[in-house]
Each structure stands twice: as C-alpha cells, then as structure tokens.
Scaffold this motif. Structure first.
Motif, mmCIF file in Angstrom:
data_model
loop_
_atom_site.group_PDB
_atom_site.id
_atom_site.type_symbol
_atom_site.label_atom_id
_atom_site.label_comp_id
_atom_site.label_asym_id
_atom_site.label_seq_id
_atom_site.Cartn_x
_atom_site.Cartn_y
_atom_site.Cartn_z
ATOM 1 N N MET A 231 0.589 -0.825 0.235
ATOM 2 C CA MET A 231 0.076 0.172 0.123
ATOM 3 C C MET A 231 0.948 1.216 -0.280
ATOM 4 O O MET A 231 0.518 1.987 -0.608
ATOM 5 N N SER A 232 1.917 1.526 1.213
ATOM 6 C CA SER A 232 2.778 2.709 0.822
ATOM 7 C C SER A 232 3.884 2.711 -0.369
ATOM 8 O O SER A 232 3.816 3.319 -0.822
ATOM 9 N N SER A 234 3.299 1.507 -3.455
ATOM 10 C CA SER A 234 1.840 2.014 -4.619
ATOM 11 C C SER A 234 1.554 3.354 -4.756
ATOM 12 O O SER A 234 1.229 3.845 -5.325
ATOM 13 N N GLN A 235 0.632 4.050 -2.992
ATOM 14 C CA GLN A 235 0.588 4.819 -3.015
ATOM 15 C C GLN A 235 1.990 6.188 -2.938
ATOM 16 O O GLN A 235 1.101 7.086 -3.562
ATOM 17 N N THR A 236 3.200 5.816 -2.724
ATOM 18 C CA THR A 236 3.744 6.904 -3.217
ATOM 19 C C THR A 236 4.452 6.532 -4.695
ATOM 20 O O THR A 236 4.756 7.777 -4.958
ATOM 21 N N GLN A 238 1.979 5.808 -6.612
ATOM 22 C CA GLN A 238 1.068 7.189 -7.302
ATOM 23 C C GLN A 238 1.169 8.389 -7.160
ATOM 24 O O GLN A 238 0.833 9.303 -8.288
ATOM 25 N N ASP A 239 1.403 9.188 -5.844
ATOM 26 C CA ASP A 239 1.724 10.877 -6.150
ATOM 27 C C ASP A 239 2.861 11.313 -7.488
ATOM 28 O O ASP A 239 2.638 12.326 -7.432
#
Length: 264
Positions: A231-232, A234-236, A238-239
């Motif tokens: 999750m971390s 993927s989110q980073t 995506q940012d």
C-alpha cells in the motif's frame, strides 16, 4: 534459455535468491540453516547440488547462516569480496581453499552466457555489495540492505526487467515500536535499511520501459507488513504519477515460502 529466478526467502530472519540461465545457477546468500535451504530448493523443484556457486553480499548472519554447511556438503564455490571473506571466515566454519573465490566490488564475472555484475551499497557491513544479472537482453537486479539508493547505484541498476528490492520498514511502526533507540537510529541511518516510501521513490527513478515488476524484499518482522508495504509503495508511486499494475507490478516475498520460479 531464459533467465529464471526465485526469491527463496526474504526478511529479517534469513535471505536467499536463486538465479539460473543456460545451465548456470547461483544462490545469492544463504541466510537460513542448511536444512531449511534444502527444503526451499525442493519447493521450487531444484537441487542445491546443481548450483554453480554461492554469491555473498555481506557478512550479516541473515545472509550467511547456511553458507558454510552448503559449501562443505555440496563442494560449492563461494564468491565474496576480500573484506567480506575476512569478516565471515570465522562465522561460516572451514571452507576448502579451492572453493573460495574473490569477487571484487564493481566488477563483472562471466559464467557461460550469464554476466554477473557486482555493485556497492550503503550498509553497516565491511564492504557490502549486491548483484545485477545480465543474460542476453534480460536484466535482473537484487538489491537489499542499503540505507539509501545513491545516484551511482541507480545508474547501475536502471531499467531492469525485474528487481528484488528492499522495502524494509514503515517509519512510523519503527519509531513507535519496541526496538531500543540505538537500533532504530541504525535502521533509519544511511547505512541501515530503506523504508517503504524511500524504496518507492527509488523504484520510480530506476524503472524503465522494460521493467515488469518489483519484488518487495527484506521486510522487517517487527516494523512492516506485506499489505502495508504494498500500500505504501503503491501510494508513493501514485503520488509521482506511476500507477502500479500499468507500468509494472509489485510482488510479495516471504521469510519461509519461495516465490514461484519466474522466467524473464
């Protein structure tokens, strides 16, 4: 033939990666007992006896625990740089002189059609280094146990097909966890381990047109979880405009269960 690999084990308790191409097969580290290593090989349908050698990254126990036993039992060549040999000699027990080979940092060794390139990382060992495997136009990178990913490292490992890439800890879990402060400080330092977020930033910078996937490796037992790491990261990403599943995939690794043998 293709370049194949499996992350046999990855985490705080022991690390090992299997790589093969055209009849040459290597084990990057053997951080579990000899018996455990044999069991991991059985799970991917391979035998330790068929190895061409063991490549050592550094002398920490979660990377060398089974090296001496496997080398003696199966008469395997072992490759490490000179400083690592000096540091681990007393830890792995007797290994015959004709099985001990020097693999210097920032050099390439060729075995048949497989080129293996070593490169330095930033970790609190005497001379830690990891490996890039080149076979034809295929490229596999194994990089864990580094406090950060420098521009020099990025230049060496950029645009590989697959990566076994450290995503060691969640910073908040580490800061709030049970470790004493001196251990926390060591992990967070430039010679410690890469966090989920910092791993993702580096992944975004080294991934190229041919990159298919990253295996999230060396997750801390106490300070990370598979779902949290994914999750971390993927989110980073995506940012930074990178959507996991579109440009490349993320894969889990496990301390006890090998990943499926993948052909690149």
């Amino acid at each position: 033939m293709s370049l194949h690999f499996s992350v046999l084990a990855s985490g705080s308790t022991g690390n090992a990666v299997f790589v093969e191409a055209d009849g040459q097969s290597f084990l990057v580290d053997a951080g579990l007992s000899g018996k455990q290593m044999e069991g991991l090989f059985q799970q991917i349908g391979k035998s330790v006896s068929d190895l061409s050698g063991i490549l050592v990254t550094h002398e920490h126990s979660d990377h060398i625990k089974g090296i001496g036993v496997l080398a003696r039992k199966y008469k395997l060549p072992v490759y490490a740089n000179q400083k690592t040999w000096h540091a681990m000699d007393r830890l792995i027990g007797e290994v015959a002189v004709d099985q001990k080979f020097t693999f210097d940092m920032e050099t390439v060794k060729t075995f048949g059609s497989l080129d293996i390139e070593s490169f330095g990382v930033s970790h609190d060992a005497v001379e830690p280094m990891f490996y890039t495997f080149h076979h034809g136009d295929k490229k596999l990178v194994v990089i864990t146990d580094t406090g950060y990913v420098s521009d020099r490292m990025k230049g060496t490992i950029e645009n590989a097909d697959y990566y076994v890439f450290e995503s060691n800890h969640d910073v908040q879990m580490l800061r709030m966890g049970r470790y004493p402060w001196n251990i926390k400080r060591r992990i967070l330092s430039d010679v410690g381990h890469v966090s989920n977020e910092d791993a993702a930033i580096a992944m975004g910078e080294v991934a190229g047109d041919r990159t298919k996937g990253f295996y999230l490796a060396h997750l801390s037992t106490d300070n990370n979880m598979k779902d949290l790491a994914r999750m971390s990261v993927s989110q980073t990403l995506q940012d930074r405009g990178i959507i996991v599943g579109e440009q490349f995939a993320l894969y889990d690794t496990d301390p006890k269960i090998p990943t499926p043998l993948v052909a690149i």
